[in-house]
Design a protein around this motif. Structure first.
Motif, short mmCIF file in Angstrom:
data_model
loop_
_atom_site.label_atom_id
_atom_site.label_comp_id
_atom_site.label_asym_id
_atom_site.label_seq_id
_atom_site.Cartn_x
_atom_site.Cartn_y
_atom_site.Cartn_z
N VAL A 117 0.84 -1.20 0.00
CA VAL A 117 0.00 0.00 0.00
C VAL A 117 0.88 1.25 0.00
O VAL A 117 0.43 2.33 0.39
N HIS A 118 2.11 1.10 -0.46
CA HIS A 118 3.05 2.23 -0.55
C HIS A 118 3.78 2.15 -1.89
O HIS A 118 4.30 1.09 -2.24
N PRO A 119 3.84 3.24 -2.64
CA PRO A 119 4.44 3.16 -3.99
C PRO A 119 5.91 2.76 -4.00
O PRO A 119 6.36 2.10 -4.93
N LEU A 120 6.65 3.14 -2.95
CA LEU A 120 8.08 2.85 -2.95
C LEU A 120 8.40 1.43 -2.51
O LEU A 120 9.57 1.04 -2.46
N ALA A 121 7.38 0.64 -2.22
CA ALA A 121 7.61 -0.77 -1.86
C ALA A 121 7.59 -1.66 -3.09
O ALA A 121 8.00 -2.82 -3.00
N ASN A 122 7.14 -1.17 -4.21
CA ASN A 122 6.90 -2.06 -5.35
C ASN A 122 8.17 -2.49 -6.07
O ASN A 122 8.57 -3.65 -6.01
N LEU A 123 8.81 -1.58 -6.76
CA LEU A 123 9.95 -1.94 -7.60
C LEU A 123 11.12 -2.54 -6.81
O LEU A 123 11.61 -3.62 -7.17
N PRO A 124 11.59 -1.91 -5.72
CA PRO A 124 12.74 -2.51 -5.01
C PRO A 124 12.45 -3.88 -4.41
O PRO A 124 13.31 -4.76 -4.41
N PHE A 125 11.25 -4.10 -3.92
CA PHE A 125 10.92 -5.41 -3.35
C PHE A 125 10.80 -6.47 -4.44
O PHE A 125 11.25 -7.61 -4.27
N LEU A 126 10.19 -6.11 -5.56
CA LEU A 126 10.08 -7.07 -6.66
C LEU A 126 11.46 -7.41 -7.22
O LEU A 126 11.74 -8.58 -7.54
N TRP A 127 12.32 -6.43 -7.36
CA TRP A 127 13.68 -6.70 -7.83
C TRP A 127 14.42 -7.61 -6.85
O TRP A 127 15.14 -8.52 -7.26
N THR A 128 14.27 -7.35 -5.55
CA THR A 128 14.98 -8.14 -4.54
C THR A 128 14.51 -9.59 -4.53
O THR A 128 15.32 -10.52 -4.44
N MET A 129 13.20 -9.80 -4.65
CA MET A 129 12.66 -11.16 -4.55
C MET A 129 12.84 -11.98 -5.81
O MET A 129 12.93 -13.20 -5.76
N GLY A 130 12.89 -11.31 -6.96
CA GLY A 130 13.01 -12.05 -8.21
C GLY A 130 11.73 -12.80 -8.56
O GLY A 130 10.64 -12.48 -8.06
#
Length: 395
Positions: A117-130
């Motif tokens: 529910v936060h915009p800055l959680a999307n890209l970095p978390f998806l990149w980290t998890m793969g």
């Protein structure tokens, strides 16, 4: 994640206290999940800055209230970074700095579903998890002017509050099948308020015989509340005034020392805001998406006096364009708008009608059911089918 039963599905909510809307949206969804699926789903919230950001970024929730005091700078940052290419470059540059912190946070939690529910959680978390990760759902908490950081093609589903936000998602490359318009989730009290206006006033000790104006500045009591309150008190208005100063104790103390000419009720932070919205006739507020949504669900017309450039600009255009409110950025314009509505009840009634038309009181429950389906929990297994989603006019 907190200890859960073996047969419970686990949802981890990614949020941050950088603005009240992210936390309240997550809490509204969690409330609906526990009401609909009692005992079947375990939930937990993680502040992405406090728990997943390296120093000094972990202090961002503490900095946020000061940052928004310079709206021009905030707006400049919004517009300069609001583009798919620009945001990708910025994120790629910052990612090596935050990667290890995010990785350490993820190692502390296990879940079956991520909800951002936060915009800055999307890209970095998806990149980290793969690719080898649980499903990832974004719930956009900006009504209209949604920043490009909200939208990432790698998510499994993006839930948006309005059709305008859906168009932003599509322009940012999300396929239509990954975008669903549901609404902005707010607490159950705003979706199924108890009683009617008369009962709410009796409960709160407010007068029955006059129109009441509700003046708020968010949970922190931000903005020119005292200036606006004094202007309303000095105007020849046939109404009373309810002021909620939030956590701003200094403001509350100043307001309590004023000798008001008209019936005025000063409160600090309250936990029964649905009662106050139900008891009053007009809301005077800054243009936060959560507050706007709460008011629309109650059917309360809105006078908006302040907005953050960028993310809240579209909120004003939405409310005004749909006929549910007025933009009045000065005390003089607020008084003009109030006089117009109070002296012409048919105009106030029309704004109320438009507010109710825009209401989406079922949003939190529908989001909860959508998440449950992703977890393969069948709707027939609902713990309750109570009418959480009804608006006051539907009962």
């Amino acid at each position: 994640m907190n200890k859960s039963a073996p047969d419970q599905a686990r949802i981890l909510f990614l949020f941050s206290d950088t603005g009240g809307g992210h936390r309240s949206a997550a809490e509204a969804i969690i409330e609906a999940l526990h009401h609909e699926y009692a005992g079947r789903i375990a939930t937990e919230m993680v502040d992405i800055f406090r728990e997943a950001a390296p120093r000094p970024l972990n202090h961002m929730p503490d900095w946020y209230p000061k940052m928004v005091l310079v709206p021009q700078a905030w707006g400049a940052g919004f517009y300069l970074s609001n583009g798919r290419g620009r945001y990708h470059i910025i994120s790629a540059g910052a990612f090596p700095y935050v990667y290890k912190s995010i990785q350490r946070m993820l190692a502390r939690y296990t879940c079956d579903l991520f909800v951002s529910v936060h915009p800055l959680a999307n890209l970095p978390f998806l990149w980290t998890m793969g690719k080898n990760r649980p499903p990832f759902v974004t719930v956009v908490t900006d009504l209209v002017s949604a920043h490009t950081s909200w939208f990432n093609k790698g998510v499994d589903l993006c839930i948006v509050p309005t059709e305008i936000a859906r168009q932003h998602a599509l322009r940012n490359g999300l396929p239509p099948e990954k975008v669903k318009v549901i609404g902005l989730p707010v607490a159950r009290g705003f979706c199924q308020p108890e009683g009617d206006k008369k009962q709410a006033r009796e409960k709160l000790g407010l007068p029955q015989e006059m129109r009441l104006i509700l003046l708020i500045g968010g949970g922190e009591g931000m903005g020119p509340i005292e200036e606006i309150a004094r202007a309303i008190d000095a105007a020849e208005l046939s109404s009373g005034l309810v002021i909620i100063s939030g956590r701003n104790q200094t403001l509350k103390q100043h307001l309590e020392l004023i000798r008001w000419r008209r019936p005025t009720f000063v409160l600090g932070f309250v936990r029964n805001m649905p009662d106050y919205m139900l008891a009053t006739d007009i809301l005077v507020s800054k243009a936060g998406p959560g507050t706007i949504t709460e008011a629309l669900n109650i059917g309360l017309p809105i006078i908006l006096y302040s907005r953050l450039p960028g993310q809240e600009s579209g909120n004003v255009e939405y409310v005004v364009g749909e006929g549910a409110g007025v933009w009045a950025p000065t005390p003089e314009r607020i008084i003009t708008a109030l006089k117009r509505w109070l002296e012409h009840p048919e105009l106030l009634h029309e704004a109320t009608r438009h507010a109710r038309r825009l209401a989406r009181p079922q949003a939190a429950r529908e989001i909860a059911r959508t998440l449950a389906l992703i977890l393969n929990i069948n709707p027939s297994q609902l713990a309750s089918t109570a009418s959480v989603g009804q608006s006051p006019t539907e009962k």
